[in-house]
Structures are given as structure tokens and as C-alpha cells.
Design an enzyme around this catalytic site. Sequence first.
Site, PDB file in Angstrom:
ATOM      1  CB  CYS A  83      -6.540  -9.409   4.986  1.00 25.78           C
ATOM      2  SG  CYS A  83      -7.404 -10.181   3.638  1.00 25.78           S
ATOM      3  CE  LYS A 125      -2.806  -5.058  -2.399  1.00 23.56           C
ATOM      4  NZ  LYS A 125      -4.251  -5.138  -2.126  1.00 23.56           N
ATOM      5  CD  GLN A 157      -2.928  -1.149   0.358  1.00 19.77           C
ATOM      6  OE1 GLN A 157      -3.148  -0.149  -0.341  1.00 19.77           O
ATOM      7  NE2 GLN A 157      -3.617  -2.263   0.226  1.00 19.77           N
TER       8      GLN A 157
END
Lengths: 405, 144
Positions: free
Chosen positions: A363, A225, A202
Site C-alpha cells: 500500500c 497492529k 506502525q
Amino acid sequence: MIDVQAIRNDFPLLQQKIYNRPLVYFDNAATTQKPQIVIDTTNEYYQKYNSNIHRGVHSLSEKMTESYENARRTIKGFVNAQYQHEIIFTSGTTEAVNLVAFSFGEKFIKKDDEIILSQLEHHSNIVPWQLMCERTGAKIKVIPATYSGDLDLSAYERLFSDKTKIVSVNHVSNSLGTINDIEKIIKIAHCHNVPVFIDGAQGIHHQPVDVQKLDCDFYAFSGHKIYGPTGIGVLYGKEKWLNEMPPYKGGGDMIKAVTFEKTTYNDLPFKFEAGTTNFIGAIGLSAAIKYIEKIGRQNIFEYEELLLNYATEKIKTIPDIRIYGTSENKISVISFLVGKIHHFDTGMMLDKMDIAVRTGNHCNQPIMKFYGIEGTVRASLSFYNTTSEIDYLIESLLKIKQLFA
Amino acid sequence: MLKMTIDQAQEQIVEEFSVFADWMEKYTYLIDLSKELQGFKEEYRNGNNLIKGCQSQVWLQDEYKEGKITFYADSDAIITKGMIALLVRVLSDRTPDEIATAELWFVDKIGLKTHLSPTRSNGLISMIKQMKLYALAYKAKYQS
Ligand SMILES: Cc1ncc(COP(=O)(O)O)c(C=O)c1O
């Protein structure tokens, strides 16, 4: 600043309608949409150049191999690694964590050793280490988080002992958005002569990353991502570690010579790329990176910060809203609950209003447990999102609130 | 009055939903139904009865009396609870045979099939499976 409308036109998926309205895609932390150039590049390679790499003498294979290695060079530049062979292609962040947990564990970790993770980790940066600990008999220590979702770094310092072998933390928390102070985390670990693995799934697309300046020992991220294809990811590792670590998987392309008595392994990076890799995925990822670099990561960072501030201010005006993750340093992710309304109810309703968010524990069960909740609604924004989409989210949340009152 | 068959109960639900013009009205009705769901006692909310969906949780308690099974269920999510109200209306207070062989076609007809899709993982599919398993178990126990 960036031209959002022009950028939106680069993303074909954003043009479609899901129920009746244009889709509002606020689930970017789960996966990002792909710009046309990534789709086109991938198509073109399947149509014109497909051929297995490192194997044929024919010109197609040579061309493909060259493009694959060029992609590696693009990524080396993107993270500013010292050497190209420090870039290993994996299937994603998850495989990169598994690779290091296994290979580093095999070589350097034994019974009663310790490793350090944090409370903010994604399950994929927990479970591979647990598997390694089961094999070796090592133990996991956990950096606690504060209520705002920051890591408690003084507690972190106290976790070290002469048995500590590696630290593995994320750059940015996927459920709360916290940007961890990895520079400091790495410095502290290095004071104890302990290497650091950074889960950058991220982190990398929201701000510039320089692995040499950070001095991290490993850094991993996923293609999907960061506006690239699925099934491709990257592990950066310092040469000295990668050379010492044994292979993670066996197969073709990772060997120099094979007899049934003994096999000698290929050099880096091929030692860690057994079998046919997702070579066209790597080229698609390279196209995505070039696209991002064209916009500029600093520009992206500034625009997304503007979106975050706008969204945070607006969402706070909703009575009874609870935001989880209120760190001073955040990417454009807002995890929240509206009053007593269940995250699933909110998510279902938002879906009906053509807003895609994620609901659940992301998660990230340890952090949900920390807050004493089952899950949250998470809106994760990207540089193709707009302030008017945020207005529509707020409007929709107010409607939902009324509905469930 | 004679109790409706499973098919008649489903037809009645389809008729109720036929008056709604849009999804908003349907969901408002589901929310109302959730509030009317009765008979679930706090003591039923225990680990044995818990069906853990990834997104929402469901608790299911069964009771066997005079050849019929009654179900009491609850959920932490309101929409899921509204769906439970409908499922209980159709499946509860019936013989094990009826429950075991029931086909639930009404969910598709009222346009809420996505709630029973495995990807939603709200616990409802597992709940229906559990109801049918109870039915089979009681059938084996009392009718063999
Ligand atoms: C922080 C973090 N680490 C790891 C992962 C796993 O990434 P992937 O599933 O692409 O391997 C994710 C994905 O959500 C993540 O957010």
C-alpha cells in the site's frame, strides 16, 4: 530483556503448524497475533456483559459503559493524553485519518490552501487527504525521501508557505521501517503555526509514545497492529482542535438534542463516535495495552532492535540481496529482494516453507516508484519472534536462490 | 498426428505431475516450464496486453489464424510464468468454441489450485478470463 519462550506461550496461533513445521510469522506489520488474555477478555465480555453502552439504565449496560470508559482511560494513560475525552474510538487508523481529513478540512481548509504529506505514506494517509482536496480545492505537497528511506527535513522546511494548513506523516514507515523524526517534524510545523497529524499505525507498539511531550495535534493507531482486536482503533486529538471540528458522521450517541430543524451535538468524545461503536473491541484493545505494558515498551524496543540487527547482519550475507530502507533509525522491518527473483516468487516459496511474509507494494506505491521496483518481500518482526526463526528464513532464502538460479 | 483435445492435454499434465513426490519437485518443474515457454515477442510486452495482478503482472497476446486462436503470454514472476506455460499448452491453438467452453480441472488435480484463487491476485484468473473473452469475440466475429 524479555523471555521469548514464555511470551510465545501466550499466543495460541503461534503454536500451530501450517504445512508441516511450526509457523514462522513474519507479517507483523500487516497485523499482529493476539495473546490469550485479549481473546479471553473479548470472549468473557460477549459471554457475560454484552449490552449496548450509554443507553440502558439496567445494570448490564451500566457495567459495559463503565468498562468502555475504563478502556478509554487505559489508552489515555498509554499515550499520556491530557484528557480522557481527547481519546476517540474509531474502527482503525484509516477511519481516524478520514475523520480528521474530513472534519479538519471542513472547518479550516479552503481553495488553494496547502497540506504536507510525505513520500513514505501508506495509501490510507494519502487518499483521504486527496478526497478532501477534491472537495476544497486545496493542494498536496510531498516531503521527499532519500535513498536510505529517510525524510529530507531541509526540503520539508522549504515546503511551508502561509497557505500551509496541516502536516500529516507517519511515525514509522510500514514498507521500509524508518522511524521518522516526528519530534523535529512537529517542532518545525509548529514554528509555522501548523498542526501535525501523526499516523502511528506502525509506531506505537515498538516504542513509548507521549503525545504531550511530542506535542502532536493528532495521533492515530489501529488495535489489530498492537496485539488487540480488529475493527477498533484510536484517534488522539488535542481538545482545542476536536472542539472546533464539526462531526464526521451523524447518528445516535453523538447528539444532545435532535429536531428536524436543528441538532445540537454531544460533547467530546461522543461527538465523534456516532452509532454503536465496537465497544467490546475497545475493551479487548485495553487488555492488549495492559499486556504490552506488563512486558514494557522499552524492553520490547530493545529486544526488537536486537532482532533487527541480527536479521540485517544475516540477510546481508546472502549474495545479491538488496535491502530497501536502510535508515539508522528503524523498527524491525526488512524489505528486500533477492537478486533478480520476483518478490511474488520469493513469497510463494517462503509460504511453502511455512514462513509468512508480505510481498507487493505494501500500500505504498509512491515509494516503490521511487526505487523503480514493483514491490518487495517484507519480513516484519515482533517481540515473539526469535533469532532461530531468522536463521531459518536465511536458510530458506538461500534455497530459493538456488532454485531460481 | 492429431492434436490432443483439451481434456487429453489436461490428462497428460496430471500424469506428468503424478511422479513428483513433494512441492519442491513440482515447483522446480514449474520453473523449468517457465524457461521453455516460447513465442512471446518483446513487442507484445505493451500496455494493451498487460493484465495487472496485485502481485505479478501478465502479458497476453492473441493471434487468429484459420479458425484457431494462438496465445502468447509472459509474466514477470517465474512461478506465474510456469503456470502460464501449462495454461497455454491446454488452451492455445484451439477453436474459439473449444476455448470458450473449456473447463480447467487439471489445476486442482495437480495441487496448484491456490494459484488460481482470487486472493493470490497474480493475474492468472484475469488471464483465463481474457482468453475466454477473446474466444467469444472471435466466435461472434467469424461464426455468426
Ligand atoms: C503506516 C500505516 N498507516 C495506516 C495503515 C492503515 O491501518 P488500518 O488498515 O488498520 O486502518 C497501515 C496499515 O497497514 C499502516 O501501516
